[in-house]
Design an enzyme around this catalytic site. Structure first.
Site, PDB file in Angstrom:
ATOM      1  CE1 TYR A   1      -4.354  -2.686   5.236  1.00  0.00           C
ATOM      2  CE2 TYR A   1      -3.722  -0.478   4.545  1.00  0.00           C
ATOM      3  CZ  TYR A   1      -4.117  -1.754   4.233  1.00  0.00           C
ATOM      4  OH  TYR A   1      -4.256  -2.121   2.920  1.00  0.00           O
TER       5      TYR A   1
ATOM      6  CB  SER B   1      -0.898   0.018   1.243  1.00  0.00           C
ATOM      7  OG  SER B   1      -1.570   1.265   1.361  1.00  0.00           O
TER       8      SER B   1
END
Length: 255
Positions: free
Chosen positions: A164, A150
């Site tokens: 995260y 990501s």
């Protein structure tokens, strides 16, 4: 469990493939001629739909329930995948946020542990088993591992998903290190790092309009579609990317 009958050019495992980016990768791989193992942890209905869509278009698909954070489940996933044919690629997409958005200080300890278990430990277990099965040193024929990271690793997602983002930083390090480790064993290891993407991830965490809110910060002015991320995965998996390993490819509209 669902299975089709038309042989593909290779068998790939896609974790977390019942929806979102994973489902898009599964569909794209099937269109390219691959047999696809549609892995899921809880969403059996979603996985069944993905597999039935692939089979309906003349492809081959198999659904396999497995929690990647459990080593025994990972071994079973690969064992069942072998029923479709020799595995040639593994797409490690399964990841969770804990279904919440907010400052790190407010994230419960059990949520942090579960996110780390799935996003980091689970990916490591998948990579371990993939190397065991694909490595030419072990009698395998080589192949490709693609980890879904990501672009949250750039800024760290302050105020939303620091926990995260931290796990995705681990994914990048895993990708680079493992790529160097197994390069002479016929295995290429790369990562795709999506930016804001139109999936159900944000709605599940309580902010369905999050991608739209971020659009003004994206040079291209919009979030990605899952199919655009899948296209990058398929390219990295292809022979056209045959000399690429250890790369983390951003699919982020320039953000």
């Amino acid at each position: 469990m669902a299975e089709g009958t038309v042989p593909g050019v290779g068998t790939i495992i896609v974790t977390g493939a019942s929806r979102g980016i994973g489902a898009a990768v599964a569909h794209a791989a099937a269109r390219a001629g691959h047999a696809v193992v549609v892995n899921y942890s809880e969403d059996s209905a979603g996985a069944k739909t993905v597999a039935e869509d692939i089979i309906g278009l003349g492809g081959r698909a198999l659904t396999v329930q497995a929690d990647v954070s459990r080593p025994a489940d990972v071994v079973r996933l690969f064992d069942e995948a072998a029923g479709l044919g020799q595995v040639t690629a593994v797409i490690n997409n399964a990841a969770i946020t804990g279904n919440l958005i907010g400052p790190l200080v407010g994230v419960p300890g059990e949520t942090i542990q579960r996110v780390v278990d799935v996003n980091v430990s689970g990916m490591i277990y998948m990579c371990q088993e993939a190397v065991r099965r694909l490595s030419t040193d072990n009698g395998g024929s080589g192949g490709s591992i693609i980890n879904i990271s990501s672009t949250a690793t750039k800024a760290g997602s302050p105020g939303t998903w620091v926990h995260y983002a931290a796990t995705k930083g681990a994914v990048d390090v895993l990708t680079v290190g493992l790529a160097a480790e197994v390069a002479k064993q016929g295995i290429r290891v790369n990562a795709v790092a999506p930016g804001s993407t139109n999936t159900g991830l944000h709605a599940a965490a309580g902010m369905p309009d999050r991608v739209e809110r971020l659009n003004p910060t994206i040079p291209m002015g919009r979030g990605a579609e899952p199919e655009e991320v899948a296209a990058a995965v398929l390219w990295l998996m292809s022979a056209e990317a045959g000399y690429i390993t250890g790369a983390v490819l951003p699919v982020s509209g320039g953000r």
